[in-house]
Design a protein around this motif. Structure first.
Motif, PDB file in Angstrom:
ATOM      1  N   VAL A 218       0.478  -1.308  -0.508  1.00 50.98           N
ATOM      2  CA  VAL A 218      -0.082   0.334  -0.327  1.00 50.98           C
ATOM      3  C   VAL A 218       0.528   0.851   0.007  1.00 50.98           C
ATOM      4  N   SER A 219       0.620   2.538  -0.607  1.00 50.45           N
ATOM      5  CA  SER A 219       1.472   3.201  -1.133  1.00 50.45           C
ATOM      6  C   SER A 219       0.776   3.951   0.066  1.00 50.45           C
ATOM      7  N   LEU A 220      -0.059   4.141   1.224  1.00 50.73           N
ATOM      8  CA  LEU A 220      -0.732   4.776   2.727  1.00 50.73           C
ATOM      9  C   LEU A 220       0.694   4.474   3.684  1.00 50.73           C
ATOM     10  N   ALA A 221       1.599   3.426   2.910  1.00 51.22           N
ATOM     11  CA  ALA A 221       2.655   2.892   4.370  1.00 51.22           C
ATOM     12  C   ALA A 221       4.194   3.962   3.997  1.00 51.22           C
ATOM     13  N   ALA A 222       3.959   4.722   2.619  1.00 51.43           N
ATOM     14  CA  ALA A 222       5.250   5.669   1.905  1.00 51.43           C
ATOM     15  C   ALA A 222       4.609   6.725   3.249  1.00 51.43           C
ATOM     16  N   LEU A 223       3.870   6.770   3.008  1.00 49.81           N
ATOM     17  CA  LEU A 223       3.346   8.717   4.477  1.00 49.81           C
ATOM     18  C   LEU A 223       3.458   8.174   5.493  1.00 49.81           C
ATOM     19  N   ALA A 224       2.732   7.502   6.040  1.00 54.31           N
ATOM     20  CA  ALA A 224       2.765   6.897   7.994  1.00 54.31           C
ATOM     21  C   ALA A 224       2.688   5.225   8.129  1.00 54.31           C
ATOM     22  N   PRO A 225       4.082   4.771   7.271  1.00 50.40           N
ATOM     23  CA  PRO A 225       4.721   3.388   8.054  1.00 50.40           C
ATOM     24  C   PRO A 225       4.626   2.575   9.265  1.00 50.40           C
ATOM     25  N   ALA A 226       4.466   3.414  10.418  1.00 47.65           N
ATOM     26  CA  ALA A 226       3.965   3.229  11.264  1.00 47.65           C
ATOM     27  C   ALA A 226       3.055   2.960  12.143  1.00 47.65           C
ATOM     28  N   LEU A 227       2.527   3.576  11.577  1.00 47.29           N
ATOM     29  CA  LEU A 227       0.658   3.335  11.601  1.00 47.29           C
ATOM     30  C   LEU A 227       0.283   2.302  10.855  1.00 47.29           C
ATOM     31  N   LEU A 228       0.865   2.088   9.568  1.00 45.44           N
ATOM     32  CA  LEU A 228       0.540   1.177   8.836  1.00 45.44           C
ATOM     33  C   LEU A 228       0.425  -0.065   9.470  1.00 45.44           C
ATOM     34  N   ALA A 229       1.862   0.012   9.826  1.00 50.40           N
ATOM     35  CA  ALA A 229       2.984  -1.342  10.974  1.00 50.40           C
ATOM     36  C   ALA A 229       1.695  -2.222  11.693  1.00 50.40           C
ATOM     37  N   GLN A 230       1.533  -0.858  12.946  1.00 54.10           N
ATOM     38  CA  GLN A 230       0.780  -1.284  14.054  1.00 54.10           C
ATOM     39  C   GLN A 230      -0.134  -1.510  13.430  1.00 54.10           C
ATOM     40  N   PHE A 231      -1.542  -0.907  12.621  1.00 53.15           N
ATOM     41  CA  PHE A 231      -2.652  -1.821  12.186  1.00 53.15           C
ATOM     42  C   PHE A 231      -2.755  -2.707  12.270  1.00 53.15           C
ATOM     43  N   TYR A 232      -1.791  -3.317  11.264  1.00 47.23           N
ATOM     44  CA  TYR A 232      -1.950  -4.422  10.125  1.00 47.23           C
ATOM     45  C   TYR A 232      -0.956  -5.468  11.815  1.00 47.23           C
ATOM     46  N   ASP A 233      -1.029  -5.194  12.357  1.00 44.68           N
ATOM     47  CA  ASP A 233       0.252  -6.165  13.494  1.00 44.68           C
ATOM     48  C   ASP A 233      -1.291  -6.098  14.152  1.00 44.68           C
ATOM     49  N   ALA A 234      -2.443  -5.548  14.699  1.00 44.37           N
ATOM     50  CA  ALA A 234      -3.025  -5.888  15.424  1.00 44.37           C
ATOM     51  C   ALA A 234      -4.772  -6.108  15.076  1.00 44.37           C
ATOM     52  N   ALA A 235      -4.766  -5.993  13.685  1.00 41.75           N
ATOM     53  CA  ALA A 235      -5.178  -7.622  12.818  1.00 41.75           C
ATOM     54  C   ALA A 235      -5.354  -8.593  12.868  1.00 41.75           C
ATOM     55  N   THR A 236      -3.416  -8.731  12.818  1.00 40.51           N
ATOM     56  CA  THR A 236      -3.483 -10.608  12.789  1.00 40.51           C
ATOM     57  C   THR A 236      -3.271 -10.698  14.077  1.00 40.51           C
ATOM     58  N   GLU A 237      -2.783  -9.777  15.342  1.00 43.41           N
ATOM     59  CA  GLU A 237      -2.798 -10.587  16.713  1.00 43.41           C
ATOM     60  C   GLU A 237      -4.343 -10.597  16.782  1.00 43.41           C
ATOM     61  N   GLY A 238      -5.572 -10.178  16.348  1.00 41.30           N
ATOM     62  CA  GLY A 238      -7.121 -10.298  16.421  1.00 41.30           C
ATOM     63  C   GLY A 238      -7.090  -8.928  18.164  1.00 41.30           C
ATOM     64  N   ASP A 239      -6.849  -8.546  17.834  1.00 44.60           N
ATOM     65  CA  ASP A 239      -6.940  -6.915  18.866  1.00 44.60           C
ATOM     66  C   ASP A 239      -7.357  -6.111  17.869  1.00 44.60           C
ATOM     67  N   TRP A 240      -9.512  -6.086  17.740  1.00 44.28           N
ATOM     68  CA  TRP A 240      -9.655  -5.606  16.277  1.00 44.28           C
ATOM     69  C   TRP A 240     -10.288  -4.455  17.425  1.00 44.28           C
TER      70      TRP A 240
END
Length: 313
Positions: A218-240
């Motif tokens: 995603v190109s949004l991760a070129a602007l806000a990489p930390a935010l997108l990485a945290q978002f994916y990790d939360a979803a992967t962990e089931g922390d909805w």
């Protein structure tokens, strides 16, 4: 032993931009700084270079090669480098693929030629990918075009035909429509359970992650990489609960960058935001695209303020 390529496709992969000078030359110093910032952000698993966000349709062959070489030199050794291949001619696409492999790419993303938006024969899709496969030993990703991109999105039969090739290991699904994304994902995983379906519609990432996603380019991760990485990790962990909180910060950004017509403005808007944050010195885009307008910049400011990004700039 290195991890299988499909394992390396998990997580967030940032589709990066190419900074330009005011006279539209590639700014290699600014590019290196941009790639360093993004690729060294914790949680970023890879880069997609020479994608749509990287203006691959207006870069020449040598510029594309340089982008890949700089990314390979700058990024951490375990950062997956995916290079986009975008050419109207299958012969040129094959040359791009071979050059990308030589420059250090780990995997290729094959874009459908823009002319296919007007219509295409299923056999020409297969021929195009066969030329790329014949020019390189790298694995390939398909590009699932938005449902609104004319005839460019592949039919179910075409997807199944392409996915039957073992060296085609996944798809960047940019359907930009939730029902199409889920239908594609179900169809491809029924055919090949190991197929990497990357939910990559920046405006509906939360929904994609609830349905299931191998990862995202995603190109949004070129602007806000930390935010997108945290978002994916939360979803992967089931922390909805945490995922929804992060989605609330991400959503206004995705709307400001991708939502409003005319289409194809995402790169100009991302560059304007990066310049506003002081991360690139110039937000020029190659003609015929104009730079971001005053109203686009105002919308980006509001979205970045909502996400707390301007406070950190």
């Amino acid at each position: 032993m290195s991890a299988p390529i499909t394992d390396r496709l998990r997580g967030i992969h940032a589709a990066t931009i190419v900074p330009l000078t005011p006279d539209f030359r590639m700014d290699e110093a600014a590019l290196a700084a941009h790639l360093t910032t993004v690729s060294h952000t914790p949680g970023i698993r890879g880069l997609l270079v020479n994608g749509h966000a990287g203006e691959n349709f207006v870069l020449d062959a040598e510029e594309k090669r340089r982008v890949i070489a700089i990314a390979r030199r700058i990024a951490p050794p375990d950062c997956l480098i995916c290079a986009g291949v975008n050419a109207e001619s299958s012969l040129e696409a094959a040359r791009e693929a071979a050059a990308a492999e030589a420059a250090g790419a780990d995997i290729l993303l094959v874009f459908p030629p823009n002319s296919w938006a007007l219509g295409h024969d299923a056999d020409c899709v297969a021929i195009h990918h066969d030329h790329v496969l014949g020019a390189t030993g790298l694995p390939l990703l398909l590009y699932g075009a938005p449902v609104g991109a004319g005839a460019m999105a592949y039919s179910a039969w075409t997807l199944e035909r392409l996915a039957a090739e073992p060296r085609i290991v996944g798809i960047k699904d940019g359907s930009w429509e939730v029902a199409a994304y889920e239908a594609n994902r179900r169809r491809l995983l029924a055919l090949r359970p190991d197929f990497a379906v990357l939910g990559s519609g920046d405006e509906h990432l939360l929904t994609s992650y609830i349905i299931g996603s191998h990862g995202s380019q995603v190109s949004l991760a070129a602007l806000a990489p930390a935010l997108l990485a945290q978002f994916y990790d939360a979803a992967t962990e089931g922390d909805w609960d945490r995922a929804r909180t992060l989605h609330e910060a991400i959503y206004p950004l995705s709307v400001a960058i991708y939502r409003d017509a005319p289409g194809g403005r995402a790169t100009a808007r991302i560059k304007a935001a990066l310049r506003r944050l002081g991360q690139i010195p110039c937000d020029a885009v190659r003609p015929p695209q104009p730079s971001a307008t005053s109203s686009e910049r105002a919308a980006l400011d509001r979205a970045m303020e909502a996400a707390g990004m301007l406070e950190r700039a």
